[in-house]
Design a protein around this motif. Structure first.
Motif, PDB file in Angstrom:
ATOM      1  N   ASN A 254       0.789  -1.287  -0.059  1.00  0.00           N
ATOM      2  CA  ASN A 254       0.114   0.020   0.145  1.00  0.00           C
ATOM      3  C   ASN A 254       1.086   1.237   0.083  1.00  0.00           C
ATOM      4  N   SER A 255       1.182   1.512  -1.150  1.00  0.00           N
ATOM      5  CA  SER A 255       2.440   2.641  -1.185  1.00  0.00           C
ATOM      6  C   SER A 255       1.696   3.989  -0.760  1.00  0.00           C
ATOM      7  N   LEU A 256       0.429   4.430  -1.123  1.00  0.00           N
ATOM      8  CA  LEU A 256      -0.271   5.443  -0.540  1.00  0.00           C
ATOM      9  C   LEU A 256      -0.324   5.482   0.897  1.00  0.00           C
ATOM     10  N   GLY A 257      -0.713   4.313   1.433  1.00  0.00           N
ATOM     11  CA  GLY A 257      -0.660   4.462   3.124  1.00  0.00           C
ATOM     12  C   GLY A 257       0.790   4.559   3.478  1.00  0.00           C
ATOM     13  N   GLU A 258       1.693   3.753   2.960  1.00  0.00           N
ATOM     14  CA  GLU A 258       3.065   3.978   3.448  1.00  0.00           C
ATOM     15  C   GLU A 258       3.364   5.275   3.344  1.00  0.00           C
ATOM     16  N   ALA A 259       3.406   6.250   2.457  1.00  0.00           N
ATOM     17  CA  ALA A 259       3.602   7.581   2.291  1.00  0.00           C
ATOM     18  C   ALA A 259       3.085   8.417   3.496  1.00  0.00           C
ATOM     19  N   GLN A 260       1.634   8.346   3.757  1.00  0.00           N
ATOM     20  CA  GLN A 260       1.057   8.976   4.819  1.00  0.00           C
ATOM     21  C   GLN A 260       1.671   8.697   6.029  1.00  0.00           C
ATOM     22  N   THR A 261       1.869   7.269   6.198  1.00  0.00           N
ATOM     23  CA  THR A 261       2.425   6.859   7.456  1.00  0.00           C
ATOM     24  C   THR A 261       3.777   7.453   7.929  1.00  0.00           C
ATOM     25  N   LEU A 262       4.711   7.399   6.771  1.00  0.00           N
ATOM     26  CA  LEU A 262       5.783   8.043   7.042  1.00  0.00           C
ATOM     27  C   LEU A 262       5.822   9.489   7.301  1.00  0.00           C
ATOM     28  N   GLY A 263       4.820  10.072   6.801  1.00  0.00           N
ATOM     29  CA  GLY A 263       4.612  11.717   7.113  1.00  0.00           C
ATOM     30  C   GLY A 263       4.076  11.940   8.575  1.00  0.00           C
ATOM     31  N   ASN A 264       3.382  10.874   8.996  1.00  0.00           N
ATOM     32  CA  ASN A 264       2.916  10.949  10.560  1.00  0.00           C
ATOM     33  C   ASN A 264       4.030  10.682  11.304  1.00  0.00           C
ATOM     34  N   ILE A 265       5.076   9.619  11.089  1.00  0.00           N
ATOM     35  CA  ILE A 265       6.128   9.307  11.531  1.00  0.00           C
ATOM     36  C   ILE A 265       6.845  10.534  11.864  1.00  0.00           C
ATOM     37  N   GLY A 266       6.946  11.344  10.779  1.00  0.00           N
ATOM     38  CA  GLY A 266       7.802  12.417  10.607  1.00  0.00           C
ATOM     39  C   GLY A 266       7.547  13.502  11.824  1.00  0.00           C
ATOM     40  N   ILE A 267       6.065  13.320  11.723  1.00  0.00           N
ATOM     41  CA  ILE A 267       5.548  14.469  12.475  1.00  0.00           C
ATOM     42  C   ILE A 267       5.956  14.084  14.267  1.00  0.00           C
ATOM     43  N   VAL A 268       5.728  12.913  14.555  1.00  0.00           N
ATOM     44  CA  VAL A 268       6.015  12.525  15.945  1.00  0.00           C
ATOM     45  C   VAL A 268       7.456  12.732  16.139  1.00  0.00           C
ATOM     46  N   TYR A 269       8.262  12.423  15.278  1.00  0.00           N
ATOM     47  CA  TYR A 269       9.942  12.845  15.547  1.00  0.00           C
ATOM     48  C   TYR A 269      10.143  14.330  15.620  1.00  0.00           C
ATOM     49  N   ARG A 270       9.228  14.969  14.832  1.00  0.00           N
ATOM     50  CA  ARG A 270       9.413  16.698  14.943  1.00  0.00           C
ATOM     51  C   ARG A 270       8.971  17.030  16.222  1.00  0.00           C
ATOM     52  N   GLN A 272       9.218  15.436  19.053  1.00  0.00           N
ATOM     53  CA  GLN A 272      10.043  14.809  19.921  1.00  0.00           C
ATOM     54  C   GLN A 272      11.610  15.759  19.662  1.00  0.00           C
ATOM     55  N   GLY A 273      11.538  16.534  18.899  1.00  0.00           N
ATOM     56  CA  GLY A 273      12.895  17.245  18.653  1.00  0.00           C
ATOM     57  C   GLY A 273      13.936  16.583  17.870  1.00  0.00           C
ATOM     58  N   LYS A 274      13.646  15.384  17.216  1.00  0.00           N
ATOM     59  CA  LYS A 274      14.476  14.753  16.527  1.00  0.00           C
ATOM     60  C   LYS A 274      14.202  15.137  14.934  1.00  0.00           C
ATOM     61  N   LEU A 275      14.890  16.339  14.616  1.00  0.00           N
ATOM     62  CA  LEU A 275      14.681  16.881  13.404  1.00  0.00           C
ATOM     63  C   LEU A 275      15.339  16.293  12.191  1.00  0.00           C
ATOM     64  N   GLU A 276      16.508  15.548  12.417  1.00  0.00           N
ATOM     65  CA  GLU A 276      16.934  14.831  11.230  1.00  0.00           C
ATOM     66  C   GLU A 276      16.191  13.586  10.690  1.00  0.00           C
ATOM     67  N   ALA A 277      15.497  12.861  11.917  1.00  0.00           N
ATOM     68  CA  ALA A 277      14.886  11.826  11.789  1.00  0.00           C
ATOM     69  C   ALA A 277      13.537  12.021  11.123  1.00  0.00           C
ATOM     70  N   ALA A 278      12.894  13.302  11.716  1.00  0.00           N
ATOM     71  CA  ALA A 278      11.838  13.863  10.788  1.00  0.00           C
ATOM     72  C   ALA A 278      12.187  14.032   9.395  1.00  0.00           C
ATOM     73  N   LEU A 279      13.093  14.846   9.278  1.00  0.00           N
ATOM     74  CA  LEU A 279      13.612  15.223   7.741  1.00  0.00           C
ATOM     75  C   LEU A 279      13.670  13.956   6.987  1.00  0.00           C
ATOM     76  N   GLN A 280      14.332  12.833   7.482  1.00  0.00           N
ATOM     77  CA  GLN A 280      14.281  11.605   6.709  1.00  0.00           C
ATOM     78  C   GLN A 280      13.039  11.236   6.348  1.00  0.00           C
ATOM     79  N   SER A 281      12.156  10.957   7.284  1.00  0.00           N
ATOM     80  CA  SER A 281      10.982  10.517   7.042  1.00  0.00           C
ATOM     81  C   SER A 281      10.055  11.045   6.046  1.00  0.00           C
TER      82      SER A 281
END
Length: 358
Positions: A254-270, A272-281
């Motif tokens: 499910n590529s569309l869902g994968e992209a959306q979930t990666l965006g949501n993970i990036g929000i969590v990292y952001r 948490q202050g983990k900006l590089e991890a967020a940027l990667q997601s």
């Protein structure tokens, strides 16, 4: 009338049987000599075939006709008067005709709603779905009406449609629709800030999706649960839920869902202050959205990347990313997202101007 039809049916059945028998048999010279009438059948196979088919057709029509129950029956009143009374079979036929007409009208409204839904005329779509429901309540129309109302932030009507659909799904025992309605209700509560109620609905939806073996629904429910946890400040729980969702999305392709979930993970990292991890997601999400041709997701990822750059103090990169997002939002007509991007661009531009004055 029925007696005559029965006799006629038997007659043509006999004719069809004899004609078919003669058609299928071949006779010897001796038989031709013994039975002179057989000589008359020579070269008549086409005629025999026609007679057989015609007789069978007549039998079919007779059987259909004689099996149609009468619409009226004779009844006698208390004073001995006779009159024609409608029969239950006649009533059943009227019900069938009325049901067919009702279904046709309900489908026309549903099809009209679908035509409005695709270009984004959600209010018109919702109204047509409702007209279909008024004629013939269906889970499909309730679900799509709820989605349409939700898309234009009419939460009371969205909730009403979802709840009515949920009741119908439970009555019919359709767990797949039940899970979808619960997910929709969760989103309505989520957007209204009713986070505990939203979490409960999403968890019920997740339980059903796991029970019936619906991995796509399971991934969506886990993603929604992760968003609620993030809104509640439960970042580790949110990250865990999103990672489970991501694993399922990748497993089922499910590529569309994968992209959306990666965006949501990036929000969590952001958060948490983990900006590089967020940027990667966000970058991984952007790459997938570009690959599958999802401009709305692409622009959202660019916006998120711009926010991270802004937090890192990379204002030129942030502005460039936001401007790219703005152009996509403008091109696809995403008005709300466009307004957000323009506000972000204005804020970053002001920061750049301020830094240049120092």
């Amino acid at each position: 009338m029925n007696v005559a039809l029965i006799v006629l049916g038997h007659l043509f059945t006999f004719v069809a049987a004899i004609a078919g028998l003669l058609l299928g048999l071949s006779f010897t010279t001796v038989e031709h000599q013994r039975f002179p009438f057989l000589r008359k059948l020579e070269g008549k196979r086409v005629s025999l075939l026609f007679t057989t088919v015609l007789s069978l057709a007549v039998v079919l029509v007779v059987n259909i006709t004689k099996d149609v129950p009468p619409a009226f029956e004779t009844a006698q009143g208390p004073k001995g008067e006779a009159f024609q009374k409608a029969t239950a079979s006649g009533f059943d036929r009227e019900l069938e005709d009325a049901a067919a007409e009702l279904k046709a009208k309900a489908k026309r409204f549903f099809d009209a709603a679908e035509a409005d839904f695709k270009p984004g005329s959600y209010e018109d779509a919702a109204k047509s779905y409702q007209k279909s429901i008024d004629l013939l309540p269906t889970m499909s129309a309730y679900l799509n009406a709820g989605i349409s109302w939700y898309y234009i932030s009419n939460y009371p009507k969205a909730e009403q449609a979802y709840l009515a659909g949920l009741q119908l799904a439970r009555k019919k025992g359709d767990e797949a629709f039940e899970g979808n309605f619960l997910g929709g209700i969760g989103l309505v509560y989520q957007d209204q800030g009713k986070l505990e109620a939203a979490l409960q609905s999403h968890q019920e939806s997740l339980e059903i999706d796991r029970k019936i073996g619906n991995p796509l629904g399971e991934a969506n429910a886990l993603g929604n649960i992760g968003i609620v946890y993030c809104q509640q400040g439960k970042l580790e729980a949110a990250l865990q839920s999103h990672q489970q969702s991501l694993e399922i999305d990748r497993k089922i392709g499910n590529s569309l869902g994968e992209a959306q979930t990666l965006g949501n993970i990036g929000i969590v990292y952001r958060n948490q202050g983990k900006l590089e991890a967020a940027l990667q997601s966000y970058r991984e999400s952007l790459e997938i959205d570009r690959k599958i041709g999802n401009p709305l997701g692409e622009a959202a990822a660019l916006c998120n990347i711009g926010v991270v750059y802004e937090k890192q103090g990379k204002l030129d990169d942030a502005l460039r990313s936001m401007q790219q997002a703005r152009e996509i939002f403008k091109r696809i007509g995403a008005r709300i997202q466009l307004q957000i991007a323009e506000r972000n661009i204005k804020r970053i531009t002001e920061q750049l101007q301020s830094s240049q004055k120092r």
